[in-house]
Design a protein around this motif. Sequence first.
Motif, mmCIF file in Angstrom:
data_model
loop_
_atom_site.group_PDB
_atom_site.id
_atom_site.type_symbol
_atom_site.label_atom_id
_atom_site.label_comp_id
_atom_site.label_asym_id
_atom_site.label_seq_id
_atom_site.Cartn_x
_atom_site.Cartn_y
_atom_site.Cartn_z
ATOM 1 N N GLN A 227 49.967 -3.191 -14.143
ATOM 2 C CA GLN A 227 49.523 -1.876 -14.581
ATOM 3 C C GLN A 227 50.468 -1.343 -15.645
ATOM 4 O O GLN A 227 51.683 -1.350 -15.485
ATOM 5 N N LEU A 228 49.887 -0.900 -16.752
ATOM 6 C CA LEU A 228 50.658 -0.421 -17.893
ATOM 7 C C LEU A 228 49.860 0.693 -18.555
ATOM 8 O O LEU A 228 48.661 0.523 -18.817
ATOM 9 N N SER A 229 50.476 1.814 -18.809
ATOM 10 C CA SER A 229 49.747 2.956 -19.352
ATOM 11 C C SER A 229 49.152 2.640 -20.719
ATOM 12 O O SER A 229 49.656 1.792 -21.458
ATOM 13 N N GLU A 230 48.095 3.336 -21.034
ATOM 14 C CA GLU A 230 47.453 3.149 -22.337
ATOM 15 C C GLU A 230 48.421 3.484 -23.463
ATOM 16 O O GLU A 230 48.420 2.831 -24.503
ATOM 17 N N ALA A 231 49.275 4.476 -23.225
ATOM 18 C CA ALA A 231 50.234 4.878 -24.243
ATOM 19 C C ALA A 231 51.227 3.775 -24.559
ATOM 20 O O ALA A 231 51.766 3.699 -25.663
ATOM 21 N N ARG A 232 51.475 2.886 -23.592
ATOM 22 C CA ARG A 232 52.414 1.776 -23.795
ATOM 23 C C ARG A 232 51.694 0.487 -24.170
ATOM 24 O O ARG A 232 52.283 -0.591 -24.145
ATOM 25 N N GLY A 233 50.417 0.587 -24.505
ATOM 26 C CA GLY A 233 49.678 -0.583 -24.959
ATOM 27 C C GLY A 233 48.785 -1.218 -23.925
ATOM 28 O O GLY A 233 48.197 -2.276 -24.170
ATOM 29 N N GLY A 234 48.658 -0.611 -22.751
ATOM 30 C CA GLY A 234 47.778 -1.146 -21.721
ATOM 31 C C GLY A 234 46.317 -1.079 -22.127
ATOM 32 O O GLY A 234 45.903 -0.163 -22.853
ATOM 33 N N GLN A 235 45.536 -2.051 -21.677
ATOM 34 C CA GLN A 235 44.103 -2.097 -21.982
ATOM 35 C C GLN A 235 43.303 -1.891 -20.703
ATOM 36 O O GLN A 235 43.675 -2.367 -19.622
ATOM 37 N N TYR A 236 42.169 -1.207 -20.842
ATOM 38 C CA TYR A 236 41.339 -0.885 -19.688
ATOM 39 C C TYR A 236 40.792 -2.160 -19.038
ATOM 40 O O TYR A 236 40.387 -3.106 -19.731
ATOM 41 N N SER A 237 40.770 -2.180 -17.721
ATOM 42 C CA SER A 237 40.224 -3.328 -16.984
ATOM 43 C C SER A 237 39.493 -2.834 -15.750
ATOM 44 O O SER A 237 39.853 -1.809 -15.159
ATOM 45 N N LYS A 238 38.458 -3.573 -15.359
ATOM 46 C CA LYS A 238 37.665 -3.186 -14.195
ATOM 47 C C LYS A 238 37.082 -4.425 -13.534
ATOM 48 O O LYS A 238 36.541 -5.307 -14.207
ATOM 49 N N THR A 239 37.198 -4.486 -12.199
ATOM 50 C CA THR A 239 36.622 -5.570 -11.418
ATOM 51 C C THR A 239 36.001 -5.011 -10.144
ATOM 52 O O THR A 239 36.614 -4.164 -9.480
ATOM 53 N N ASP A 240 34.798 -5.477 -9.817
ATOM 54 C CA ASP A 240 34.174 -5.187 -8.519
ATOM 55 C C ASP A 240 34.468 -6.331 -7.557
ATOM 56 O O ASP A 240 34.403 -7.512 -7.947
ATOM 57 N N PHE A 241 34.756 -5.994 -6.301
ATOM 58 C CA PHE A 241 35.044 -7.002 -5.284
ATOM 59 C C PHE A 241 34.128 -6.811 -4.072
ATOM 60 O O PHE A 241 33.813 -5.682 -3.693
ATOM 61 N N ARG A 242 33.754 -7.949 -3.465
ATOM 62 C CA ARG A 242 32.954 -7.911 -2.237
ATOM 63 C C ARG A 242 33.421 -9.015 -1.302
ATOM 64 O O ARG A 242 33.559 -10.170 -1.730
ATOM 65 N N VAL A 243 33.685 -8.677 -0.055
ATOM 66 C CA VAL A 243 34.125 -9.661 0.936
ATOM 67 C C VAL A 243 32.902 -10.439 1.419
ATOM 68 O O VAL A 243 31.971 -9.855 1.982
ATOM 69 N N LEU A 244 32.909 -11.749 1.213
ATOM 70 C CA LEU A 244 31.758 -12.575 1.577
ATOM 71 C C LEU A 244 31.821 -13.065 3.020
ATOM 72 O O LEU A 244 30.838 -13.002 3.753
ATOM 73 N N LYS A 245 32.972 -13.582 3.412
ATOM 74 C CA LYS A 245 33.085 -14.126 4.776
ATOM 75 C C LYS A 245 34.536 -14.424 5.111
ATOM 76 O O LYS A 245 35.403 -14.449 4.238
ATOM 77 N N ARG A 246 34.761 -14.650 6.400
ATOM 78 C CA ARG A 246 36.068 -15.111 6.860
ATOM 79 C C ARG A 246 36.072 -16.630 6.902
ATOM 80 O O ARG A 246 35.096 -17.243 7.349
ATOM 81 N N ILE A 247 37.147 -17.225 6.430
ATOM 82 C CA ILE A 247 37.266 -18.677 6.429
ATOM 83 C C ILE A 247 38.698 -19.043 6.807
ATOM 84 O O ILE A 247 39.588 -18.192 6.820
ATOM 85 N N THR A 248 38.905 -20.310 7.115
ATOM 86 C CA THR A 248 40.242 -20.816 7.388
ATOM 87 C C THR A 248 40.606 -21.801 6.284
ATOM 88 O O THR A 248 39.865 -22.756 6.029
ATOM 89 N N VAL A 249 41.722 -21.544 5.609
ATOM 90 C CA VAL A 249 42.176 -22.393 4.504
ATOM 91 C C VAL A 249 43.632 -22.767 4.754
ATOM 92 O O VAL A 249 44.476 -21.895 4.966
ATOM 93 N N GLU A 250 43.898 -24.064 4.767
ATOM 94 C CA GLU A 250 45.247 -24.579 5.011
ATOM 95 C C GLU A 250 45.846 -23.987 6.289
ATOM 96 O O GLU A 250 47.022 -23.627 6.357
ATOM 97 N N GLY A 251 44.970 -23.868 7.308
ATOM 98 C CA GLY A 251 45.409 -23.388 8.605
ATOM 99 C C GLY A 251 45.614 -21.892 8.709
ATOM 100 O O GLY A 251 46.062 -21.394 9.750
#
Length: 320
Positions: A227-251
């Motif tokens: 995270q970096l302010s726009e004044a310091r050169g940060g660019q806007y970003s946006k992501t939507d997230f959705r939890v699909l399922k529970r899984i077991t990975v590498e134990g």
Amino acid sequence: MQEIRFSTNQTRRLDEFLRKELPAKVFEVTAGSQTGDISNSKIRRLILAGAVQVNGRPVLRPAFELRGNSSILVRFEAEKFFYEKQPDDLKFEVSAADILFEDENLIFLNKPHRFPVEQTITGNRNNLHDSLVDFLWHRSPELRNPPYAGIMHRLDRETSGVILFTKSRSVNAAVSEMFQKHNLTKQYLAVVEDAKKGISLDVDSQFTVEMFMGRLTGKSQQGKWGQLSEARGGQYSKTDFRVLKRITVEGRPCLLIECTLYTGRTHQIRVHLASRGLPILGDELYGGSSASRMYLHAARLAFSLEGKTYDVTSSFNKFL
């Protein structure tokens, strides 16, 4: 991008001059973060990459002879220049099985993890672009010159999944504009540890992360964004997230999360999930636990181009 300048009146080969003079200057401009010798092969690759100018003109011959008063400019990115091939770099060759979709203009590949998309100044490194060109050429041996494959976007070395190359320069402008304006659908799958740091999400939970972000580390250090302010050169970003399922990975008990991007910033998904206390499994740079790989996968790329609709997917199952 670092710049180093020299002035000399020596009569000497360019590569020999740089071999003697460059290390001390590199130490100086990187504030001592890079030390030691710079090999002949690395200097040769620097010259062949077009990163060295003599009297304002690029010189691509290591044996070029400096004569009289010469002004030399060297440009390099320290992070790439000092990278050395890692022992866990994957050996990989594109085959027909790796093609997800292809027509006369575009080709979509299923990129493995631990494999860079393109060659860098470090040289001698297996990469997806070169492997694709080799595959296309072997498929059409009658061609006198290597076939064209245009790089339109990139995935991190550790990220697997759908990646697009163009086969014809005629569509490059349209494809480039599409990525710049984000007139497409890009979905990723990420694995995060369930209840890491006391945070627990239910299946079908949804959340959105928005922030201005940019690079936090210096050019001579490993790249880390946040995270970096726009004044310091940060660019806007946006992501939507959705939890699909529970899984077991590498134990480990984990969550499989679908990530839909609205913007395409460097390390965007990695930074956004880490900001919620959900770093990707294997992404130690952003607080994830050590694992055999970073569990981030480009699962879908969809768009319309010149009246044709493309919707290409890659299963994460073969990579889990």
